[in-house]
Design a protein around this motif. Structure first.
Motif, PDB file in Angstrom:
ATOM      1  N   ILE A  40     -26.170 -82.199 119.043  1.00 31.31           N
ATOM      2  CA  ILE A  40     -25.705 -82.153 117.655  1.00 31.31           C
ATOM      3  C   ILE A  40     -26.476 -83.112 116.759  1.00 31.31           C
ATOM      4  O   ILE A  40     -26.633 -82.871 115.554  1.00 31.31           O
ATOM      5  CB  ILE A  40     -24.188 -82.464 117.594  1.00 31.31           C
ATOM      6  CG1 ILE A  40     -23.629 -82.160 116.202  1.00 31.31           C
ATOM      7  CG2 ILE A  40     -23.905 -83.892 118.029  1.00 31.31           C
ATOM      8  CD1 ILE A  40     -23.725 -80.712 115.794  1.00 31.31           C
ATOM      9  N   ASP A  41     -26.995 -84.207 117.327  1.00 27.52           N
ATOM     10  CA  ASP A  41     -27.746 -85.164 116.516  1.00 27.52           C
ATOM     11  C   ASP A  41     -28.990 -84.511 115.904  1.00 27.52           C
ATOM     12  O   ASP A  41     -29.356 -84.803 114.759  1.00 27.52           O
ATOM     13  CB  ASP A  41     -28.150 -86.386 117.350  1.00 27.52           C
ATOM     14  CG  ASP A  41     -28.929 -86.019 118.601  1.00 27.52           C
ATOM     15  OD1 ASP A  41     -28.589 -85.003 119.235  1.00 27.52           O
ATOM     16  OD2 ASP A  41     -29.873 -86.750 118.953  1.00 27.52           O
ATOM     17  N   ARG A  42     -29.606 -83.610 116.633  1.00 32.02           N
ATOM     18  CA  ARG A  42     -30.781 -82.915 116.115  1.00 32.02           C
ATOM     19  C   ARG A  42     -30.393 -81.950 114.988  1.00 32.02           C
ATOM     20  O   ARG A  42     -31.135 -81.801 114.016  1.00 32.02           O
ATOM     21  CB  ARG A  42     -31.470 -82.135 117.233  1.00 32.02           C
ATOM     22  CG  ARG A  42     -32.128 -83.000 118.288  1.00 32.02           C
ATOM     23  CD  ARG A  42     -33.049 -82.160 119.138  1.00 32.02           C
ATOM     24  NE  ARG A  42     -33.772 -82.956 120.123  1.00 32.02           N
ATOM     25  CZ  ARG A  42     -34.826 -82.512 120.774  1.00 32.02           C
ATOM     26  NH1 ARG A  42     -35.290 -81.275 120.565  1.00 32.02           N
ATOM     27  NH2 ARG A  42     -35.453 -83.275 121.667  1.00 32.02           N
ATOM     28  N   VAL A  43     -29.265 -81.314 115.138  1.00 25.89           N
ATOM     29  CA  VAL A  43     -28.822 -80.367 114.103  1.00 25.89           C
ATOM     30  C   VAL A  43     -28.448 -81.118 112.836  1.00 25.89           C
ATOM     31  O   VAL A  43     -28.729 -80.676 111.719  1.00 25.89           O
ATOM     32  CB  VAL A  43     -27.627 -79.525 114.601  1.00 25.89           C
ATOM     33  CG1 VAL A  43     -27.329 -78.407 113.605  1.00 25.89           C
ATOM     34  CG2 VAL A  43     -27.904 -78.937 115.977  1.00 25.89           C
ATOM     35  N   GLU A  44     -27.822 -82.274 112.997  1.00 26.17           N
ATOM     36  CA  GLU A  44     -27.472 -83.095 111.840  1.00 26.17           C
ATOM     37  C   GLU A  44     -28.727 -83.569 111.111  1.00 26.17           C
ATOM     38  O   GLU A  44     -28.756 -83.601 109.873  1.00 26.17           O
ATOM     39  CB  GLU A  44     -26.611 -84.273 112.290  1.00 26.17           C
ATOM     40  CG  GLU A  44     -25.215 -83.851 112.754  1.00 26.17           C
ATOM     41  CD  GLU A  44     -24.437 -84.962 113.422  1.00 26.17           C
ATOM     42  OE1 GLU A  44     -23.209 -84.840 113.544  1.00 26.17           O
ATOM     43  OE2 GLU A  44     -25.072 -85.973 113.844  1.00 26.17           O
ATOM     44  N   ALA A  45     -29.745 -83.933 111.873  1.00 28.09           N
ATOM     45  CA  ALA A  45     -31.011 -84.350 111.257  1.00 28.09           C
ATOM     46  C   ALA A  45     -31.657 -83.177 110.519  1.00 28.09           C
ATOM     47  O   ALA A  45     -32.207 -83.340 109.424  1.00 28.09           O
ATOM     48  CB  ALA A  45     -31.963 -84.884 112.325  1.00 28.09           C
ATOM     49  N   LEU A  46     -31.569 -81.991 111.100  1.00 31.02           N
ATOM     50  CA  LEU A  46     -32.111 -80.800 110.450  1.00 31.02           C
ATOM     51  C   LEU A  46     -31.355 -80.509 109.158  1.00 31.02           C
ATOM     52  O   LEU A  46     -31.967 -80.160 108.131  1.00 31.02           O
ATOM     53  CB  LEU A  46     -32.016 -79.601 111.399  1.00 31.02           C
ATOM     54  CG  LEU A  46     -32.539 -78.252 110.877  1.00 31.02           C
ATOM     55  CD1 LEU A  46     -34.008 -78.349 110.487  1.00 31.02           C
ATOM     56  CD2 LEU A  46     -32.331 -77.163 111.928  1.00 31.02           C
ATOM     57  N   ALA A  47     -30.038 -80.668 109.194  1.00 30.74           N
ATOM     58  CA  ALA A  47     -29.221 -80.429 107.995  1.00 30.74           C
ATOM     59  C   ALA A  47     -29.633 -81.366 106.861  1.00 30.74           C
ATOM     60  O   ALA A  47     -29.731 -80.950 105.694  1.00 30.74           O
ATOM     61  CB  ALA A  47     -27.738 -80.607 108.325  1.00 30.74           C
ATOM     62  N   LYS A  48     -29.894 -82.618 107.196  1.00 24.63           N
ATOM     63  CA  LYS A  48     -30.325 -83.584 106.175  1.00 24.63           C
ATOM     64  C   LYS A  48     -31.667 -83.186 105.578  1.00 24.63           C
ATOM     65  O   LYS A  48     -31.897 -83.333 104.377  1.00 24.63           O
ATOM     66  CB  LYS A  48     -30.407 -84.982 106.785  1.00 24.63           C
ATOM     67  CG  LYS A  48     -29.047 -85.608 107.103  1.00 24.63           C
ATOM     68  CD  LYS A  48     -29.214 -86.995 107.700  1.00 24.63           C
ATOM     69  CE  LYS A  48     -27.853 -87.603 108.047  1.00 24.63           C
ATOM     70  NZ  LYS A  48     -27.990 -88.943 108.688  1.00 24.63           N
ATOM     71  N   SER A  49     -32.557 -82.656 106.410  1.00 27.82           N
ATOM     72  CA  SER A  49     -33.884 -82.276 105.927  1.00 27.82           C
ATOM     73  C   SER A  49     -33.831 -81.051 105.019  1.00 27.82           C
ATOM     74  O   SER A  49     -34.773 -80.793 104.273  1.00 27.82           O
ATOM     75  CB  SER A  49     -34.814 -81.990 107.114  1.00 27.82           C
ATOM     76  OG  SER A  49     -34.505 -80.748 107.725  1.00 27.82           O
ATOM     77  N   LEU A  50     -32.724 -80.314 105.075  1.00 25.19           N
ATOM     78  CA  LEU A  50     -32.602 -79.085 104.285  1.00 25.19           C
ATOM     79  C   LEU A  50     -31.778 -79.276 103.007  1.00 25.19           C
ATOM     80  O   LEU A  50     -31.567 -78.314 102.266  1.00 25.19           O
ATOM     81  CB  LEU A  50     -31.966 -77.975 105.143  1.00 25.19           C
ATOM     82  CG  LEU A  50     -32.803 -77.530 106.349  1.00 25.19           C
ATOM     83  CD1 LEU A  50     -32.030 -76.518 107.189  1.00 25.19           C
ATOM     84  CD2 LEU A  50     -34.136 -76.939 105.913  1.00 25.19           C
ATOM     85  N   VAL A  51     -31.316 -80.486 102.787  1.00 19.36           N
ATOM     86  CA  VAL A  51     -30.567 -80.763 101.554  1.00 19.36           C
ATOM     87  C   VAL A  51     -31.470 -80.484 100.349  1.00 19.36           C
ATOM     88  O   VAL A  51     -32.625 -80.902 100.305  1.00 19.36           O
ATOM     89  CB  VAL A  51     -30.082 -82.226 101.522  1.00 19.36           C
ATOM     90  CG1 VAL A  51     -29.497 -82.566 100.150  1.00 19.36           C
ATOM     91  CG2 VAL A  51     -29.042 -82.464 102.602  1.00 19.36           C
ATOM     92  N   GLY A  52     -30.938 -79.761  99.374  1.00 20.75           N
ATOM     93  CA  GLY A  52     -31.710 -79.399  98.194  1.00 20.75           C
ATOM     94  C   GLY A  52     -32.227 -77.976  98.237  1.00 20.75           C
ATOM     95  O   GLY A  52     -32.706 -77.457  97.224  1.00 20.75           O
TER      96      GLY A  52
END
Length: 252
Positions: A40-52
């Motif tokens: 899940i840590d990787r998915v959370e990091a991906l989510a942050k990179s997709l903000v905007g």
């Protein structure tokens, strides 16, 4: 061309490779995506990179081999994002093992529980929610060329078997959908060799890989195919039985 912006998709196995590429593409297209993975840590990091971006990614921790995990994940996705109209069954594992020389069965069990049972469980939950909500839905099972022919690589016979099962399950699911007259499309998308963690296990520094003679596909190519399927008219069902979409091993 149907609009997919604002629609809800659930994608499994999104912590890397094809899954991460599909999520990135769908969020960029404006979809609301529930991304499932054990890491899940990787998915959370991906989510942050997709903000905007136009859409957004909702990270959900889930092991698809656990029916309880899958049920909770679908419930969370629907409660948070809304009715699910797209399911991409991407989660899968490959554990190479020569059964004759090593007698390794743990990897076989892992592949069957993830690639086959996990996919079937997610397909069931996706179908149930789409039928309940009378959704124009699409289920895409990320299969493999290994699901259509036995590849000449030692140690992947069980992986081949799991992907042949995906081919059969996809066809069976399409028959079930047709029988109940649900407006749900079912696709088996079969890539060849894709640059990912899964294919990376065949590469050893300083040695020739079993995949050395092939040009590896970027995961973004598979994501583009998913977008093509989703943007096709609902009456058009891209399937291995009708419109055969198979990404083969391109030669260098």
């Amino acid at each position: 061309m149907p609009a997919i912006e604002g629609k809800v998709a659930l994608v499994t196995g999104v912590s890397s490779g094809i899954g991460a590429a599909i999520v990135t593409e769908l969020v960029g297209q404006g979809m609301l995506v529930a991304g499932l993975a054990r890491r899940i840590d990787r998915v959370e990091a991906l989510a942050k990179s997709l903000v905007g971006k136009k859409g957004k990614l909702l990270p959900i921790k889930c092991d698809v081999s656990s029916q309880d995990d899958v049920k909770k994940a679908f419930a969370t996705a629907e409660k948070t994002l809304g009715p699910i109209s797209v399911l991409v069954n991407n989660a899968g594992v490959l554990r190479a093992a020569n059964l004759i020389q090593e007698g390794a069965i743990d990897g076989v069990q892992l592949m069957m529980s993830t690639n086959v049972v996990g996919l079937a469980t997610c397909a069931r939950e996706g179908l149930l929610t789409m039928v309940k909500n009378k959704t124009e839905g699409t289920i895409i099972n990320i299969n493999s060329v290994a699901g259509h022919s036995v590849l000449p690589f030692p140690g992947i016979g069980a992986y081949n078997a799991s992907k042949f099962a995906v081919t059969a399950l996809t066809e069976g699911l399409r028959n079930e959908v047709s029988a109940i007259k649900a407006n749900i499309r079912v696709t088996s998308l079969s890539p060849g060799a894709v640059e990912s963690e899964m294919s990376g296990q065949f590469k050893k520094e300083g040695e020739e890989s079993q995949l050395s003679e092939f040009e590896m596909l970027p995961a973004s190519d598979i994501a583009d195919c998913v977008t093509f399927i989703l943007k096709s008219p609902q009456r058009m069902n891209v399937s291995t039985g009708k419109i055969h979409l198979e990404i083969v091993f391109p030669k260098k």
